[in-house]
Write a protein that holds these residues in place. Structure first.
Motif, PDB file in Angstrom:
ATOM      1  N   PHE A   1       0.803  -1.202   0.000  1.00  0.00           N
ATOM      2  CA  PHE A   1       0.000   0.000   0.000  1.00  0.00           C
ATOM      3  C   PHE A   1       0.842   1.260   0.000  1.00  0.00           C
ATOM      4  O   PHE A   1       0.335   2.352  -0.158  1.00  0.00           O
ATOM      5  CB  PHE A   1      -1.011  -0.012   1.153  1.00  0.00           C
ATOM      6  N   LEU A   2       2.131   1.148   0.183  1.00  0.00           N
ATOM      7  CA  LEU A   2       3.008   2.318   0.191  1.00  0.00           C
ATOM      8  C   LEU A   2       3.542   2.552  -1.218  1.00  0.00           C
ATOM      9  O   LEU A   2       4.332   1.777  -1.728  1.00  0.00           O
ATOM     10  CB  LEU A   2       4.161   2.118   1.175  1.00  0.00           C
ATOM     11  N   SER A   3       3.100   3.652  -1.823  1.00  0.00           N
ATOM     12  CA  SER A   3       3.428   3.871  -3.221  1.00  0.00           C
ATOM     13  C   SER A   3       4.651   4.749  -3.458  1.00  0.00           C
ATOM     14  O   SER A   3       5.394   4.536  -4.390  1.00  0.00           O
ATOM     15  CB  SER A   3       2.218   4.483  -3.926  1.00  0.00           C
ATOM     16  N   ASN A   4       4.863   5.754  -2.631  1.00  0.00           N
ATOM     17  CA  ASN A   4       5.948   6.699  -2.874  1.00  0.00           C
ATOM     18  C   ASN A   4       6.755   6.872  -1.598  1.00  0.00           C
ATOM     19  O   ASN A   4       6.504   7.778  -0.818  1.00  0.00           O
ATOM     20  CB  ASN A   4       5.377   8.034  -3.348  1.00  0.00           C
ATOM     21  N   VAL A   5       7.711   5.999  -1.385  1.00  0.00           N
ATOM     22  CA  VAL A   5       8.461   5.976  -0.127  1.00  0.00           C
ATOM     23  C   VAL A   5       9.844   6.564  -0.328  1.00  0.00           C
ATOM     24  O   VAL A   5      10.566   6.199  -1.242  1.00  0.00           O
ATOM     25  CB  VAL A   5       8.575   4.532   0.417  1.00  0.00           C
ATOM     26  N   GLN A   6      10.219   7.506   0.558  1.00  0.00           N
ATOM     27  CA  GLN A   6      11.573   8.063   0.620  1.00  0.00           C
ATOM     28  C   GLN A   6      12.216   7.502   1.868  1.00  0.00           C
ATOM     29  O   GLN A   6      11.627   7.556   2.934  1.00  0.00           O
ATOM     30  CB  GLN A   6      11.523   9.592   0.790  1.00  0.00           C
ATOM     31  N   ARG A   7      13.431   6.984   1.753  1.00  0.00           N
ATOM     32  CA  ARG A   7      14.132   6.441   2.920  1.00  0.00           C
ATOM     33  C   ARG A   7      15.395   7.225   3.186  1.00  0.00           C
ATOM     34  O   ARG A   7      16.038   7.710   2.273  1.00  0.00           O
ATOM     35  CB  ARG A   7      14.507   4.982   2.692  1.00  0.00           C
ATOM     36  N   THR A   8      15.761   7.308   4.463  1.00  0.00           N
ATOM     37  CA  THR A   8      17.048   7.879   4.836  1.00  0.00           C
ATOM     38  C   THR A   8      18.113   6.850   4.486  1.00  0.00           C
ATOM     39  O   THR A   8      17.804   5.670   4.319  1.00  0.00           O
ATOM     40  CB  THR A   8      17.093   8.204   6.343  1.00  0.00           C
ATOM     41  N   PRO A   9      19.379   7.264   4.382  1.00  0.00           N
ATOM     42  CA  PRO A   9      20.436   6.312   4.043  1.00  0.00           C
ATOM     43  C   PRO A   9      20.512   5.101   4.974  1.00  0.00           C
ATOM     44  O   PRO A   9      20.827   4.004   4.542  1.00  0.00           O
ATOM     45  CB  PRO A   9      21.708   7.151   4.117  1.00  0.00           C
ATOM     46  N   SER A  10      20.196   5.293   6.250  1.00  0.00           N
ATOM     47  CA  SER A  10      20.244   4.156   7.180  1.00  0.00           C
ATOM     48  C   SER A  10      19.094   3.193   6.934  1.00  0.00           C
ATOM     49  O   SER A  10      19.151   2.038   7.344  1.00  0.00           O
ATOM     50  CB  SER A  10      20.179   4.659   8.627  1.00  0.00           C
ATOM     51  N   ARG A  12      16.307   3.297   8.338  1.00  0.00           N
ATOM     52  CA  ARG A  12      15.481   3.218   9.548  1.00  0.00           C
ATOM     53  C   ARG A  12      14.231   4.077   9.466  1.00  0.00           C
ATOM     54  O   ARG A  12      13.180   3.722   9.975  1.00  0.00           O
ATOM     55  CB  ARG A  12      16.309   3.690  10.749  1.00  0.00           C
ATOM     56  N   VAL A  13      14.357   5.240   8.850  1.00  0.00           N
ATOM     57  CA  VAL A  13      13.248   6.190   8.772  1.00  0.00           C
ATOM     58  C   VAL A  13      12.818   6.322   7.320  1.00  0.00           C
ATOM     59  O   VAL A  13      13.652   6.469   6.431  1.00  0.00           O
ATOM     60  CB  VAL A  13      13.653   7.572   9.332  1.00  0.00           C
ATOM     61  N   ALA A  14      11.513   6.237   7.085  1.00  0.00           N
ATOM     62  CA  ALA A  14      10.977   6.359   5.734  1.00  0.00           C
ATOM     63  C   ALA A  14       9.742   7.254   5.761  1.00  0.00           C
ATOM     64  O   ALA A  14       9.011   7.288   6.744  1.00  0.00           O
ATOM     65  CB  ALA A  14      10.619   4.991   5.179  1.00  0.00           C
ATOM     66  N   LEU A  15       9.529   7.979   4.671  1.00  0.00           N
ATOM     67  CA  LEU A  15       8.341   8.817   4.507  1.00  0.00           C
ATOM     68  C   LEU A  15       7.533   8.292   3.341  1.00  0.00           C
ATOM     69  O   LEU A  15       8.079   8.004   2.285  1.00  0.00           O
ATOM     70  CB  LEU A  15       8.749  10.255   4.169  1.00  0.00           C
ATOM     71  N   GLU A  16       6.220   8.196   3.525  1.00  0.00           N
ATOM     72  CA  GLU A  16       5.314   7.841   2.446  1.00  0.00           C
ATOM     73  C   GLU A  16       4.542   9.110   2.129  1.00  0.00           C
ATOM     74  O   GLU A  16       3.668   9.523   2.879  1.00  0.00           O
ATOM     75  CB  GLU A  16       4.391   6.712   2.873  1.00  0.00           C
ATOM     76  N   SER A  17       4.902   9.769   1.028  1.00  0.00           N
ATOM     77  CA  SER A  17       4.345  11.091   0.743  1.00  0.00           C
ATOM     78  C   SER A  17       2.866  11.060   0.389  1.00  0.00           C
ATOM     79  O   SER A  17       2.137  11.982   0.716  1.00  0.00           O
ATOM     80  CB  SER A  17       5.150  11.792  -0.354  1.00  0.00           C
ATOM     81  N   GLY A  18       2.403  10.003  -0.267  1.00  0.00           N
ATOM     82  CA  GLY A  18       0.986   9.942  -0.628  1.00  0.00           C
ATOM     83  C   GLY A  18       0.075   9.929   0.586  1.00  0.00           C
ATOM     84  O   GLY A  18      -0.981  10.553   0.595  1.00  0.00           O
ATOM     85  N   LEU A  19       0.494   9.230   1.629  1.00  0.00           N
ATOM     86  CA  LEU A  19      -0.303   9.125   2.856  1.00  0.00           C
ATOM     87  C   LEU A  19       0.192  10.042   3.967  1.00  0.00           C
ATOM     88  O   LEU A  19      -0.391  10.065   5.040  1.00  0.00           O
ATOM     89  CB  LEU A  19      -0.297   7.682   3.374  1.00  0.00           C
ATOM     90  N   ARG A  20       1.293  10.770   3.688  1.00  0.00           N
ATOM     91  CA  ARG A  20       1.930  11.614   4.701  1.00  0.00           C
ATOM     92  C   ARG A  20       2.185  10.823   5.981  1.00  0.00           C
ATOM     93  O   ARG A  20       1.823  11.223   7.072  1.00  0.00           O
ATOM     94  CB  ARG A  20       1.098  12.861   4.981  1.00  0.00           C
TER      95      ARG A  20
END
Length: 85
Positions: A1-10, A12-20
């Motif tokens: 369900f996660l379509s547009n995920v940005q991850r940090t280099p580690s 550990r932390v990811a952002l899903e922009s479509g769902l904020r």
């Protein structure tokens, strides 16, 4: 369900922009993020692995000249608490 995920280099932390949505270790942050908190994390994630100066960070979150250091520090503190929970 996660379509547009940005991850940090580690990874550990990811952002899903479509769902904020902010994910830490693959799990959504329990309390969720306000719009300001999301913009802060988005600006930091986009800049990885570089440091982001306070001026650039505040401008990215609120807009040029619409914030002060106290506001930025409080916002960073709120996000840290959610990440550490």
């Amino acid at each position: 369900f996660l379509s547009n995920v940005q991850r940090t280099p580690s990874g550990r932390v990811a952002l899903e922009s479509g769902l904020r949505m902010l994910l830490v270790d693959g799990k959504p942050v329990v309390e969720g993020l306000t719009g300001l908190e999301y913009r802060l994390v988005e600006a930091l994630t986009a800049a990885q692995p570089r440091l982001v100066p306070n001026q650039a960070l505040g401008d990215a979150v609120w807009g040029s000249g619409l914030w002060d250091t106290y506001m930025l520090h409080n916002l960073v503190r709120r996000v840290r608490r959610k990440l550490e929970a």
